[in-house]
Design an enzyme around this catalytic site. Structure first.
Site, PDB file in Angstrom:
ATOM      1  CE  LYS A 261     -36.487 -19.131   4.776  1.00 36.06           C
ATOM      2  NZ  LYS A 261     -37.619 -19.751   4.122  1.00 36.06           N
TER       3      LYS A 261
ATOM      4  CG  HIS B 171     -40.404 -28.133   0.190  1.00 37.05           C
ATOM      5  ND1 HIS B 171     -40.289 -28.082   1.558  1.00 37.05           N
ATOM      6  CD2 HIS B 171     -40.191 -26.875  -0.245  1.00 37.05           C
ATOM      7  CE1 HIS B 171     -40.016 -26.832   1.931  1.00 37.05           C
ATOM      8  NE2 HIS B 171     -39.962 -26.078   0.848  1.00 37.05           N
TER       9      HIS B 171
ATOM     10  NE  ARG C 137     -44.931 -20.885  -0.401  1.00 37.49           N
ATOM     11  CZ  ARG C 137     -44.264 -20.737   0.745  1.00 37.49           C
ATOM     12  NH1 ARG C 137     -44.579 -21.459   1.783  1.00 37.49           N
ATOM     13  NH2 ARG C 137     -43.295 -19.854   0.848  1.00 37.49           N
TER      14      ARG C 137
ATOM     15  CB  SER D  63     -40.297 -25.160   6.339  1.00 36.52           C
ATOM     16  OG  SER D  63     -40.113 -25.883   5.155  1.00 36.52           O
TER      17      SER D  63
HETATM   18  O1  PNS Z   1     -36.347 -22.512   0.915  1.00 36.97           O
HETATM   19  P1  PNS Z   1     -35.968 -21.109   0.580  1.00 36.97           P
HETATM   20  O2  PNS Z   1     -35.690 -20.324   1.829  1.00 36.97           O
HETATM   21  O3  PNS Z   1     -36.956 -20.428  -0.324  1.00 36.97           O
HETATM   22  O4  PNS Z   1     -34.599 -21.199  -0.245  1.00 36.97           O
HETATM   23  C1  PNS Z   1     -33.843 -20.051  -0.533  1.00 36.97           C
HETATM   24  C2  PNS Z   1     -32.529 -20.458  -1.230  1.00 36.97           C
HETATM   25  C3  PNS Z   1     -31.794 -21.494  -0.434  1.00 36.97           C
HETATM   26  C4  PNS Z   1     -32.859 -21.011  -2.585  1.00 36.97           C
HETATM   27  C5  PNS Z   1     -31.688 -19.161  -1.367  1.00 36.97           C
HETATM   28  O5  PNS Z   1     -31.550 -18.576  -0.123  1.00 36.97           O
HETATM   29  C6  PNS Z   1     -30.305 -19.436  -1.975  1.00 36.97           C
HETATM   30  O6  PNS Z   1     -30.205 -19.598  -3.166  1.00 36.97           O
HETATM   31  N1  PNS Z   1     -29.265 -19.507  -1.117  1.00 36.97           N
HETATM   32  C7  PNS Z   1     -27.905 -19.770  -1.529  1.00 36.97           C
HETATM   33  C8  PNS Z   1     -27.026 -18.513  -1.482  1.00 36.97           C
HETATM   34  C9  PNS Z   1     -27.262 -17.642  -2.692  1.00 36.97           C
HETATM   35  O7  PNS Z   1     -26.997 -18.020  -3.817  1.00 36.97           O
HETATM   36  N2  PNS Z   1     -27.811 -16.446  -2.445  1.00 36.97           N
HETATM   37  C10 PNS Z   1     -28.075 -15.466  -3.477  1.00 36.97           C
HETATM   38  C11 PNS Z   1     -29.447 -15.661  -4.060  1.00 36.97           C
HETATM   39  S1  PNS Z   1     -29.825 -14.361  -5.183  1.00 36.97           S
END
Ligand code: PNS
Length: 160
Positions: A41, A17, A93, A131
């Site tokens: 998660k 990250h 990735r 993570s």
């Molecule tokens: O670290 P991650 O798990 O890849 O992050 C995922 C994240 C936080 C970017 C995604 O879950 C997100 O955007 N969450 C906010 C809620 C939202 O907008 N959800 C719709 C996404 S299409």
């Protein structure tokens, strides 16, 4: 002035990250690291609270200028707007990330087509890093040196 939003759960921030955030600072005037507060998660809650995750990222990025760390509990696309962001930047990735990232980029683009999602390829040495893997190693007493910034290693070893 172009502002990039680098969103994630960051539970906790890894060296992968940090590499993406750092490379984004070379491309954009300002980088806002968006910490998604409520993401669950695999049915379990996060290891670190949103406040702790923000603090660890602040420590890990202290050497970088024009980086802000902000937690959010709303749709990413609304957060981008609230932060006056121009683009979403994510690390990518190997193939495993692609389908999920493609779906999120498409849905976010559908909700606001002005906001583009850009991907920075993970550095080869961080391709395998996540993570969840770091947490599993740390919980079972394995070494995480180099996989996470020193402040995270300390928090995993001795508690926050
Ligand atoms: O670290 P991650 O798990 O890849 O992050 C995922 C994240 C936080 C970017 C995604 O879950 C997100 O955007 N969450 C906010 C809620 C939202 O907008 N959800 C719709 C996404 S299409």
């Amino acid at each position: 002035m172009t502002t990039a939003i680098v969103p994630g759960t960051f539970d906790p921030i890894t060296s992968g990250h940090l590499d993406i955030i750092q490379r984004a600072t070379h491309l954009f005037d300002e980088v806002v690291v968006g910490v998604a507060a409520s993401k669950q998660k695999h049915g379990t809650g996060p290891l670190f609270s949103p406040r702790q995750r923000v603090e660890l990222i602040q420590q890990a990025t202290a050497h970088l200028s024009h980086v802000r760390v902000v937690s959010f509990d709303i749709l990413l696309i609304d957060f981008v707007k609230a932060q006056k962001g121009d683009v979403i930047v994510k690390g990518l990735r190997a193939m495993t990330d692609f389908e999920h990232e493609f779906q999120m980029a498409a849905l976010n683009g559908r909700m606001n087509s002005d906001v583009e999602t850009l991907f920075i390829m993970a550095a080869p040495e961080f391709m395998y890093l996540s993570s969840s893997a770091v947490k599993e190693i740390a919980v079972l007493g394995g070494p995480v040196t180099g996989l996470v910034p020193p402040c995270v290693e300390e928090a995993l070893r001795n508690g926050f």
